[in-house]
Design an enzyme around this catalytic site. Structure first.
Site, PDB file in Angstrom:
ATOM      1  N   GLY A  11       0.828  -1.054  -0.085  1.00 52.83           N
ATOM      2  CA  GLY A  11      -0.019   0.004  -0.033  1.00 52.83           C
ATOM      3  C   GLY A  11       0.819   1.317  -0.032  1.00 52.83           C
ATOM      4  N   HIS A  12       1.999   1.127  -0.536  1.00 52.94           N
ATOM      5  CA  HIS A  12       2.905   2.303  -0.523  1.00 52.94           C
ATOM      6  C   HIS A  12       2.374   3.532  -1.185  1.00 52.94           C
ATOM      7  CE1 HIS A  12       3.877   0.850  -4.625  1.00 52.94           C
ATOM      8  NE2 HIS A  12       4.264   1.951  -4.770  1.00 52.94           N
ATOM      9  N   GLY A  14      -0.630   5.100  -1.106  1.00 55.28           N
ATOM     10  CA  GLY A  14      -1.535   5.552  -0.372  1.00 55.28           C
ATOM     11  C   GLY A  14      -0.993   6.557   0.544  1.00 55.28           C
ATOM     12  N   TYR A 136     -15.695  -3.316   7.138  1.00 57.06           N
ATOM     13  CA  TYR A 136     -14.235  -2.960   7.181  1.00 57.06           C
ATOM     14  C   TYR A 136     -13.701  -3.251   8.747  1.00 57.06           C
ATOM     15  CZ  TYR A 136     -10.464   0.368   7.637  1.00 57.06           C
ATOM     16  OH  TYR A 136      -8.972   0.814   7.826  1.00 57.06           O
ATOM     17  N   LYS A 140     -10.511  -5.865   9.717  1.00 58.90           N
ATOM     18  CA  LYS A 140      -9.625  -5.368  10.284  1.00 58.90           C
ATOM     19  C   LYS A 140      -9.052  -6.150  11.802  1.00 58.90           C
ATOM     20  CE  LYS A 140      -7.363  -2.249   7.807  1.00 58.90           C
ATOM     21  NZ  LYS A 140      -6.057  -2.370   7.313  1.00 58.90           N
ATOM     22  N   PRO A 163      -4.368   3.035  14.937  1.00 61.46           N
ATOM     23  CA  PRO A 163      -4.117   4.382  14.989  1.00 61.46           C
ATOM     24  C   PRO A 163      -5.759   5.037  15.227  1.00 61.46           C
ATOM     25  CG  PRO A 163      -4.223   3.722  12.597  1.00 61.46           C
ATOM     26  CD  PRO A 163      -4.257   2.563  13.613  1.00 61.46           C
ATOM     27  N   HIS A 179     -12.287  10.350   3.665  1.00 56.57           N
ATOM     28  CA  HIS A 179     -12.611  10.619   5.095  1.00 56.57           C
ATOM     29  C   HIS A 179     -12.775  11.997   5.166  1.00 56.57           C
ATOM     30  CE1 HIS A 179     -10.182   6.570   5.426  1.00 56.57           C
ATOM     31  NE2 HIS A 179     -11.668   6.468   6.031  1.00 56.57           N
TER      32      HIS A 179
END
Length: 312
Positions: A11-12, A14, A136, A140, A163, A179
């Site tokens: 996911g680099h 993002g 989601y 996770k 986080p 978001h």
């Protein structure tokens, strides 16, 4: 720490992944490997297996995920759950099967029960998560527990970071997948450009959130990766700065330079009214975020302006 360690960042491209890449570069890690999504879909088990067999990274940071705002989560819960389940299962298993010594799974505070306003790391199964992004959140939670079980069964240094709300450059700024902070920046900027008399914000504005600038989050993630000791199954990561959505709205308005009114649409969903994670474990590490919410918003808006033609 091994500066020569072969590190894979999933996911680099993002927001979080690109911040992690900057942090690794600043710490002079030279052997970092990445593959863009169009060349390696982490939902594809055979492709993931082939990649890990060929590259055999020593350390893995799994920041890849399907993410979105409240609206998109509510509209496509099955897609969010399945995509994130596949990403976690395929990557964590392939990492272990091919000898990865360390793995960080980037989790989400949405895994915590909606009824607990100041959750500790051990509170994950004390109630259901908020319904607004349930699919989601459950995916996770699965990733977090899978890392924990690999440690329990095989004594590997696999763990999760949980986080608070992360924001920063390279985020999605518009559409259902945006978001709250990037969506607000885009909305207020557009209103400013079009001289609109007001901006509408979902919810009453009373919901309280904790936000952390992406580069600060990357700093603590790499610090945890460098530790020789196992961090435990998970650790909450936050800024210790809390702000209501109403206060945030007026701060974004200030940063953008918009002079119209703000209207709060109270009939719209706004998620949990309070989410304030317990940061005792993080405090024990003597780590603090460096970037205030206002400075972080200014940096994020600067990114927005500098990349306005290529925003997602």
């Amino acid at each position: 720490m091994k500066k020569s360690a072969k590190i894979y960042v999933g996911g680099h491209e993002g927001m979080v992944g690109s911040a992690l890449m900057r942090e690794l570069e600043s710490r002079e890690y030279k052997n970092v490997i990445t593959v863009p999504f169009h060349k390696l879909d982490l939902r594809n088990q055979s492709a993931v297996d082939a990649f890990f067999k060929a590259e055999r990274p020593e350390w893995v940071i799994l920041a890849a995920a399907r993410v979105g705002g409240i609206g998109e989560n509510a509209k496509s819960p099955a897609d969010f759950m399945l995509d994130n389940l596949l990403i976690a299962a395929n990557t964590i298993r392939a990492a272990f099967d091919n000898g990865a010594e360390k793995l960080i799974f980037i989790c989400s505070s949405s895994i915590y029960p909606a009824s607990i306003t100041a959750p500790k790391e051990e509170d994950v199964f004390k109630g259901p998560p908020d319904k607004s992004n349930e699919g989601y959140s459950l995916a996770k939670l699965f990733g977090l527990k899978l890392c924990e079980m690999y440690h329990k069964q095989h004594d590997v240094n696999y763990f999760s970071v949980i986080p608070c709300n992360i924001y920063g450059g390279n985020d999605r700024f518009f559409g259902d997948s945006a978001h709250v902070i990037p969506a607000m920046i885009h909305k207020f900027h557009q209103a400013k450009q079009n001289s609109e008399p007001f901006v509408s914000v979902w919810g009453s504005g009373k919901a309280m959130r904790e936000f952390l600038y992406a580069d600060d989050f990357a700093d603590i993630c790499i610090s945890l990766l460098e530790r020789n000791a196992w961090t435990g199954p998970s650790i909450n990561i936050g800024s210790r700065e809390y702000i209501t959505i109403r206060e945030l709205s007026y701060l974004v308005k200030k940063v953008v330079g918009y002079h119209g009114e703000i209207i709060f649409e109270e009939e719209r969903p706004e998620g949990q009214m309070l989410r304030k994670m317990d940061l005792t474990k993080l405090c024990d590490l003597s780590w603090r975020a460096k970037t205030s919410i206002e400075n972080g918003l200014r940096e994020t808006y600067r990114f927005y302006l500098n990349n306005i033609e290529n925003l997602r």
